[in-house]
Write a protein that holds these residues in place. Sequence first.
Motif, mmCIF file in Angstrom:
data_model
loop_
_atom_site.group_PDB
_atom_site.id
_atom_site.type_symbol
_atom_site.label_atom_id
_atom_site.label_comp_id
_atom_site.label_asym_id
_atom_site.label_seq_id
_atom_site.Cartn_x
_atom_site.Cartn_y
_atom_site.Cartn_z
ATOM 1 N N GLY A 132 0.616 -0.755 0.460
ATOM 2 C CA GLY A 132 0.317 -0.042 -0.273
ATOM 3 C C GLY A 132 1.152 1.086 0.161
ATOM 4 O O GLY A 132 2.156 1.687 0.428
ATOM 5 N N THR A 133 0.407 2.738 -0.359
ATOM 6 C CA THR A 133 0.531 3.483 -0.643
ATOM 7 C C THR A 133 0.266 4.345 0.178
ATOM 8 O O THR A 133 -0.847 5.048 0.538
ATOM 9 C CB THR A 133 1.518 4.198 -1.665
ATOM 10 O OG1 THR A 133 0.136 3.899 -2.490
ATOM 11 C CG2 THR A 133 1.711 3.581 -3.107
ATOM 12 N N VAL A 134 1.386 5.668 0.806
ATOM 13 C CA VAL A 134 0.731 6.746 1.819
ATOM 14 C C VAL A 134 1.483 7.832 1.633
ATOM 15 O O VAL A 134 2.783 7.810 1.089
ATOM 16 C CB VAL A 134 0.586 6.188 2.829
ATOM 17 C CG1 VAL A 134 -0.116 5.096 3.902
ATOM 18 C CG2 VAL A 134 2.645 6.345 3.564
ATOM 19 N N ASP A 135 1.379 8.657 1.986
ATOM 20 C CA ASP A 135 1.992 9.926 1.642
ATOM 21 C C ASP A 135 3.138 10.557 2.602
ATOM 22 O O ASP A 135 3.154 9.512 4.101
ATOM 23 C CB ASP A 135 0.919 11.499 2.094
ATOM 24 C CG ASP A 135 -0.495 11.844 1.368
ATOM 25 O OD1 ASP A 135 -0.239 11.414 0.041
ATOM 26 O OD2 ASP A 135 -0.799 12.771 1.482
ATOM 27 N N ALA A 136 3.855 11.161 2.267
ATOM 28 C CA ALA A 136 4.756 10.685 2.935
ATOM 29 C C ALA A 136 5.832 12.673 2.474
ATOM 30 O O ALA A 136 5.360 12.833 1.211
ATOM 31 C CB ALA A 136 6.229 10.220 2.577
ATOM 32 N N TRP A 137 5.461 13.346 3.797
ATOM 33 C CA TRP A 137 7.100 14.688 3.124
ATOM 34 C C TRP A 137 8.144 14.688 3.411
ATOM 35 O O TRP A 137 8.564 14.409 4.437
ATOM 36 C CB TRP A 137 6.164 15.904 4.148
ATOM 37 C CG TRP A 137 4.424 15.809 3.945
ATOM 38 C CD1 TRP A 137 4.087 17.302 3.361
ATOM 39 C CD2 TRP A 137 3.598 14.904 4.184
ATOM 40 N NE1 TRP A 137 2.286 16.792 2.728
ATOM 41 C CE2 TRP A 137 2.280 15.713 3.819
ATOM 42 C CE3 TRP A 137 2.954 14.581 4.650
ATOM 43 C CZ2 TRP A 137 1.072 15.190 3.568
ATOM 44 C CZ3 TRP A 137 1.950 13.653 5.314
ATOM 45 C CH2 TRP A 137 0.958 14.140 4.736
ATOM 46 N N VAL A 138 8.871 15.322 2.600
ATOM 47 C CA VAL A 138 10.065 15.241 2.911
ATOM 48 C C VAL A 138 10.673 16.201 2.568
ATOM 49 O O VAL A 138 10.433 17.686 1.890
ATOM 50 C CB VAL A 138 11.169 14.772 1.653
ATOM 51 C CG1 VAL A 138 12.641 14.730 1.554
ATOM 52 C CG2 VAL A 138 10.299 13.035 1.425
ATOM 53 N N ASP A 139 12.203 16.573 3.714
ATOM 54 C CA ASP A 139 12.137 18.785 3.700
ATOM 55 C C ASP A 139 13.170 18.837 2.748
ATOM 56 O O ASP A 139 14.213 17.962 2.382
ATOM 57 C CB ASP A 139 13.470 18.038 5.622
ATOM 58 C CG ASP A 139 14.040 19.108 5.801
ATOM 59 O OD1 ASP A 139 14.232 20.501 4.635
ATOM 60 O OD2 ASP A 139 13.945 19.245 6.727
ATOM 61 N N PRO A 140 12.611 19.987 1.968
ATOM 62 C CA PRO A 140 13.808 20.236 1.398
ATOM 63 C C PRO A 140 14.950 20.269 1.343
ATOM 64 O O PRO A 140 15.877 20.712 0.750
ATOM 65 C CB PRO A 140 12.447 21.086 0.442
ATOM 66 C CG PRO A 140 12.300 21.465 2.077
ATOM 67 C CD PRO A 140 11.855 20.329 2.870
ATOM 68 N N HIS A 141 15.625 20.481 2.776
ATOM 69 C CA HIS A 141 16.387 20.635 2.638
ATOM 70 C C HIS A 141 17.493 19.559 3.646
ATOM 71 O O HIS A 141 18.350 19.558 3.537
ATOM 72 C CB HIS A 141 17.179 22.297 3.848
ATOM 73 C CG HIS A 141 16.464 23.366 3.908
ATOM 74 N ND1 HIS A 141 16.892 23.802 2.443
ATOM 75 C CD2 HIS A 141 14.432 23.871 3.799
ATOM 76 C CE1 HIS A 141 15.827 24.795 1.727
ATOM 77 N NE2 HIS A 141 14.865 24.688 3.265
ATOM 78 N N ASP A 142 17.071 18.605 4.272
ATOM 79 C CA ASP A 142 17.310 17.418 4.140
ATOM 80 C C ASP A 142 16.167 16.167 3.988
ATOM 81 O O ASP A 142 15.618 15.999 4.765
ATOM 82 C CB ASP A 142 17.584 17.681 5.501
ATOM 83 C CG ASP A 142 17.877 16.411 6.228
ATOM 84 O OD1 ASP A 142 18.109 15.789 5.815
ATOM 85 O OD2 ASP A 142 18.128 16.330 7.587
ATOM 86 N N PRO A 143 16.492 15.919 3.137
ATOM 87 C CA PRO A 143 16.001 15.009 2.033
ATOM 88 C C PRO A 143 15.544 13.240 3.425
ATOM 89 O O PRO A 143 14.892 12.469 3.301
ATOM 90 C CB PRO A 143 16.752 14.087 1.167
ATOM 91 C CG PRO A 143 17.739 14.169 1.491
ATOM 92 C CD PRO A 143 18.127 15.882 2.193
ATOM 93 N N ASP A 144 16.262 13.214 4.660
ATOM 94 C CA ASP A 144 16.853 11.693 4.913
ATOM 95 C C ASP A 144 15.634 12.827 6.880
ATOM 96 O O ASP A 144 14.979 11.691 7.625
ATOM 97 C CB ASP A 144 17.701 11.803 5.874
ATOM 98 C CG ASP A 144 18.877 11.389 5.077
ATOM 99 O OD1 ASP A 144 18.565 10.563 4.255
ATOM 100 O OD2 ASP A 144 20.224 11.104 5.150
ATOM 101 N N ASN A 145 14.970 13.299 6.607
ATOM 102 C CA ASN A 145 14.129 13.961 7.704
ATOM 103 C C ASN A 145 12.485 14.135 6.634
ATOM 104 O O ASN A 145 12.238 14.374 6.189
ATOM 105 C CB ASN A 145 14.112 15.614 7.927
ATOM 106 C CG ASN A 145 13.354 16.222 8.703
ATOM 107 O OD1 ASN A 145 12.624 15.200 9.418
ATOM 108 N ND2 ASN A 145 13.305 16.862 9.776
ATOM 109 N N ILE A 146 11.916 12.790 6.806
ATOM 110 C CA ILE A 146 10.564 12.442 6.534
ATOM 111 C C ILE A 146 9.485 12.333 7.542
ATOM 112 O O ILE A 146 9.444 11.855 8.205
ATOM 113 C CB ILE A 146 10.999 11.003 5.618
ATOM 114 C CG1 ILE A 146 12.375 11.415 4.435
ATOM 115 C CG2 ILE A 146 10.245 10.667 5.115
ATOM 116 C CD1 ILE A 146 12.722 10.549 4.644
#
Length: 101
Positions: free
Chosen positions: A83-97
Amino acid sequence: MSTIELSEEAAFDARFRDAARLIAEGRLARATLLNRETSERRYRGAQIVIGVFEIEDGDEPPRVVVYEHIFGPAFARHWRPGGTVDAWVDPHDPDNIYIGK
């Protein structure tokens, strides 16, 4: 029942406070659940849910992340492998999700 260490609790507190900012300012991505388990560890009394997700973030190649969901198991109960869900990725730190809302 396992408790978390103080340094881990401080890191979780920071993630908890940062979630609203990530939703407001982060890049929306898709996260496909590969595996999910409920940890014996707890944060603020709620069990931590651990999900392994494949993140599809724009033009970047898909990547696999291990995400500790510290916001309580209610939303994470609906996660199903594939299944898929929404994820938000920090534009300045792609490891911060942040995953899920």
